[in-house]
Enzyme design. Structure first.
Site, mmCIF file in Angstrom:
data_model
loop_
_atom_site.group_PDB
_atom_site.id
_atom_site.type_symbol
_atom_site.label_atom_id
_atom_site.label_comp_id
_atom_site.label_asym_id
_atom_site.label_seq_id
_atom_site.Cartn_x
_atom_site.Cartn_y
_atom_site.Cartn_z
ATOM 1 C CB CYS A 2 -1.003 -0.078 1.364
ATOM 2 S SG CYS A 2 -2.090 -1.336 1.316
ATOM 3 N NE ARG A 27 4.775 1.729 0.049
ATOM 4 C CZ ARG A 27 5.741 1.539 0.441
ATOM 5 N NH1 ARG A 27 6.821 1.687 0.018
ATOM 6 N NH2 ARG A 27 5.653 1.033 1.902
ATOM 7 C CD1 TRP A 75 -0.358 -6.369 -3.345
ATOM 8 C CD2 TRP A 75 -0.568 -6.971 -1.113
ATOM 9 N NE1 TRP A 75 0.104 -7.781 -3.233
ATOM 10 C CE2 TRP A 75 -0.203 -8.007 -1.969
ATOM 11 C CE3 TRP A 75 -1.005 -7.370 0.201
ATOM 12 C CZ2 TRP A 75 -0.178 -9.275 -1.303
ATOM 13 C CZ3 TRP A 75 -0.764 -8.357 0.519
ATOM 14 C CH2 TRP A 75 -0.249 -9.578 0.032
ATOM 15 C CG ASN A 101 1.925 0.844 4.228
ATOM 16 O OD1 ASN A 101 1.694 -0.204 3.835
ATOM 17 N ND2 ASN A 101 3.339 1.313 4.446
ATOM 18 N N GLY A 102 -0.290 -0.955 6.116
ATOM 19 C CA GLY A 102 0.168 -1.988 7.410
ATOM 20 C C GLY A 102 -0.979 -2.791 7.767
ATOM 21 C CD GLU A 482 15.872 -13.583 -8.757
ATOM 22 O OE1 GLU A 482 15.573 -14.082 -8.080
ATOM 23 O OE2 GLU A 482 15.498 -12.366 -9.005
ATOM 24 C CE LYS A 486 12.613 -11.476 -10.747
ATOM 25 N NZ LYS A 486 13.482 -11.372 -9.722
ATOM 26 C CD GLU A 489 8.931 -11.883 -9.417
ATOM 27 O OE1 GLU A 489 8.183 -11.885 -8.269
ATOM 28 O OE2 GLU A 489 10.028 -11.671 -9.841
ATOM 29 C CG HIS A 505 17.192 -38.241 -6.926
ATOM 30 N ND1 HIS A 505 17.766 -39.485 -6.856
ATOM 31 C CD2 HIS A 505 18.458 -37.662 -7.101
ATOM 32 C CE1 HIS A 505 18.819 -39.704 -6.782
ATOM 33 N NE2 HIS A 505 19.450 -38.590 -6.988
ATOM 34 C CE LYS A 604 10.990 -2.996 -6.111
ATOM 35 N NZ LYS A 604 11.831 -4.131 -6.730
HETATM 36 C C1 F6R Z 1 10.662 -10.816 -6.674
HETATM 37 C C2 F6R Z 1 10.963 -10.093 -5.424
HETATM 38 C C3 F6R Z 1 10.609 -10.613 -4.242
HETATM 39 C C4 F6R Z 1 11.456 -9.575 -3.199
HETATM 40 C C5 F6R Z 1 10.898 -10.230 -1.722
HETATM 41 C C6 F6R Z 1 11.604 -9.647 -0.711
HETATM 42 O O1 F6R Z 1 10.977 -10.263 -8.133
HETATM 43 O O2 F6R Z 1 11.046 -8.798 -5.835
HETATM 44 O O3 F6R Z 1 10.722 -12.003 -4.138
HETATM 45 O O4 F6R Z 1 12.698 -10.020 -3.454
HETATM 46 O O5 F6R Z 1 9.575 -9.759 -1.535
HETATM 47 O O6 F6R Z 1 11.694 -8.097 -0.610
HETATM 48 P P1 F6R Z 1 12.743 -7.371 -0.052
HETATM 49 O O7 F6R Z 1 14.014 -7.598 -0.952
HETATM 50 O O8 F6R Z 1 12.465 -5.733 -0.370
HETATM 51 O O9 F6R Z 1 12.796 -7.694 1.365
#
Ligand code: F6R
Length: 609
Positions: A2, A27, A75, A101-102, A482, A486, A489, A505, A604
């Site tokens: 948020c 956010r 969010w 927010n929270g 990773e 990517k 998501e 396995h 984010k």
């Molecule tokens: C994926 C991504 C998330 C963040 C995760 C942790 O692309 O960005 O998996 O890595 O939410 O976020 P931070 O690094 O802000 O703690």
């Protein structure tokens, strides 16, 4: 999660707040809204979906007379995305509006007792209790009402309130979630993050944890937990304005992928002097304490966790210190073995991730020294740590992390080198050689990005496939984890990432003719083993997409597709190998028509546990 923004000034503010929300949309983007205080009292405008829907509503009636207001981009946590659940929320009289927010953890009990006292709720959210509590406690002084509200609520939050009786004022409070005040001329801003008002002002003061604030066009005051006024220094933010703009790129993610050489160069700058010690500023952990570290414990989530995994290989190889890792949300529910000589590293791009913060605090309470690796100055993670290594990646807006990931890996490599130096596990000549090589990587990356077309071509050939398997060994394993994250998501294609040797396995059962299998096969001590795993994949007629080191012509005989990256030594290879996987995910998502900027259900910053 948020984003909130407030404006108190003399200009018509609907457009200013809307522009601020555009900068905060990363956010959360399932609904959005504004509360505008004008001649007709407090009006709220809310819409489901991303900001465009809100923009349409605003064009119908933008309340041009309003010069105080709040904005919110949501969010969803409590209650599905709907107009009723979108913020701002109002009290029974409609004179008060709030944005949050929270999470308010005790909202259910509070709601029950407020309803018992006759308050009428119109949403399923936890946030709405704040509007009713402010209403309950208000006796002419808005800040006092906010203060009393905070006595009632539990959780972590930042919220802002406007009241029709105080048309030029915004009051609010924060516990854990960030809140920054922007100082203008005859006007003030408040927001979850600086980019929200960066085009308007660069002068910022912070509302600290458990603090309160009151804004009017002419005053910005911060108060402590007892409402005693505090003196706050104004910081001038140096970020460039284009950091929050796409600068000609079609998405922030693409822009940030291409900013990686710079992000890496900035992260390394000044920390690897030609023939000296590795320099890690902001470290309240002495060299003696670092030299005594006998275990490293990394706590992180998602992409940051993958950077931690790379760190494990590097620290164990160079500094000979055992490294354990935990997904932060799992750490507190185990009985982790932490001693005063354990170095705990919390990796968090945002420095706000609730799971990581809780785990870091717990580790600190258990006596460990805690180091934060984060991209955000002054974020909560920096306060909960004994030392900080900043990734200097610049603002990252793309929801899928790219440049901050690379910078996190670099920070882990810097720390590994520092530990190796202090412990004498690498001879000085070797430290100097690694340092020199690290300094060359931004240039190599720059070169790679000029000829990245292979990823696009491969994406065209495979984007309709229903499933991708990723395989890697050794330091290639976190790279493929990773890459798989990517792709899933941003394109919603199911992926699985596996240690290549473990494939036989179980996951091998998933392979059929033409299944795309992405294999990290860069040069290193496990390369031959990876080749054997590739053969196993080929024997099932699956399609191998290899990431390999430039100059390796032989890999073509083993693979259907190859994405070449410049050569580096093995421990530095993730800095290059992960980039084609970011691009592959990006192009596939675009070809599938997915909204890369706003992947479904993601945000984010993840400020809920
Ligand atoms: C994926 C991504 C998330 C963040 C995760 C942790 O692309 O960005 O998996 O890595 O939410 O976020 P931070 O690094 O802000 O703690």
């Amino acid at each position: 999660m948020c984003g909130i923004i407030g404006y108190a000034g003399s200009r018509s503010c609907a457009g200013i707040i809307y522009e601020g929300l555009r900068k905060l949309e990363y956010r959360g983007y399932d609904s959005a809204g504004l509360a505008l205080v004008g001649n007709g009292g407090v009006s709220t405008i809310r819409a489901v979906g991303n900001l465009e829907s809100l923009g349409k509503e605003l064009r119908r009636n933008g309340h041009p007379d309003a010069s105080t207001g709040l904005g919110h981009t949501r969010w969803a946590t409590h209650g599905r995305p709907s107009v009723e659940n979108a913020h701002p929320h109002s009290d029974c009289s409609g004179k008060i509006a709030i944005v949050l927010n929270g999470i308010i953890e005790n909202y259910a009990d509070l709601k029950e007792s407020l309803e018992g006292a006759g308050h009428r709720f119109t949403s399923e959210t936890d946030a709405e209790v704040i509007a009713h509590l402010v209403e309950l406690h208000y006796q002419g002084d808005l800040l006092q009402a906010v203060h009393r509200t905070c006595d009632d609520i539990e959780g972590h939050f930042a919220f802002c309130v406007v009241h029709d009786d105080h048309p030029g004022s915004i009051a609010g409070a924060r516990r854990e979630c960030p809140l920054l005040i922007g100082i203008g001329k005859g006007e003030h801003f408040v927001a979850s993050a600086i980019p929200a008002f960066l085009t308007e002002t660069r002068d910022v003061i912070e509302v600290g944890n458990d603090e309160f604030f009151l804004l009017t066009p002419d005053t910005a005051q911060v108060f402590d937990a007892d409402l005693e006024p505090l003196e706050r220094e104004v910081t001038r933010v140096q970020w460039s304005e284009d950091a929050a703009e796409k600068g000609g790129y079609e998405t922030f993610m693409r822009k940030e992928i291409f900013e990686q050489p710079q992000a890496l160069a900035d992260t390394l700058a000044g920390r690897l002097p030609e023939d000296g010690d590795v320099v890690l500023e902001e470290m309240d952990i002495s060299d003696t304490e670092l030299a005594a570290v006998d275990k490293v414990y990394v706590l992180a989530c998602g992409t940051s966790y993958h950077a931690g995994l790379v760190g494990r290989y590097v620290i164990e190889r160079w500094a000979r210190v055992p490294v354990e890792l935990d997904i932060a949300s799992e750490f507190r529910y185990r009985d982790p073995v932490i001693t005063p000589t354990t170095l705990v590293i919390g990796i968090s791009q945002s420095g706000e991730t609730a799971d990581t913060l809780v785990a870091m605090r717990q580790a600190r309470e258990m006596g460990a020294k805690v180091l934060a690796i984060t991209n955000i100055m002054g974020s909560q993670a920096t306060r909960d740590a004994d030392g900080v290594i900043y990734t200097r990646a610049g603002l990252e807006i793309g929801v899928a992390a790219t440049k901050t990931h690379l910078a996190q890996i670099a920070c882990m490599q810097l720390l590994a080198l520092k530990l190796a130096q202090l412990k004498g596990t690498l001879p000085p000549g070797e430290v100097a050689a690694v340092a020199a090589e690290l300094r060359s990587v931004p240039g190599l990356l720059e070169r790679y990005l000029k000829s990245e077309a292979a990823a696009h071509d491969i994406a065209r050939r495979y984007f309709e496939k229903p499933f991708f398997l990723y395989l890697g060994r050794g330091i290639g394993l976190p790279v493929c984890l990773e890459g798989a994250l990517k792709l899933k998501e941003i394109s919603y294609i199911p992926t699985e990432a596996y240690a290549a040797g473990e494939m036989k396995h179980g996951p091998i059962a998933l392979l059929e003719k033409g299944s795309p299998v992405v294999v990290v096969a860069t040069d290193g001590r496990v390369y031959e083993k990876v080749l054997s795993n590739i053969q196993e994949v080929r024997a099932r007629e699956a399609a191998v997409i290899a990431v390999a080191t430039e100059g390796n012509k032989a890999i073509r005989d083993f693979s259907d597709e190859v994405m070449y990256v410049p050569a580096t030594s093995e421990m530095l290879s993730p800095l290059l190998a992960v980039v084609p996987l970011q691009l592959l995910a990006y192009y596939i998502a675009r070809l599938k028509g997915c909204n890369v900027a706003q992947p479904r259900n993601l945000a984010k910053t993840v400020t809920v546990e």
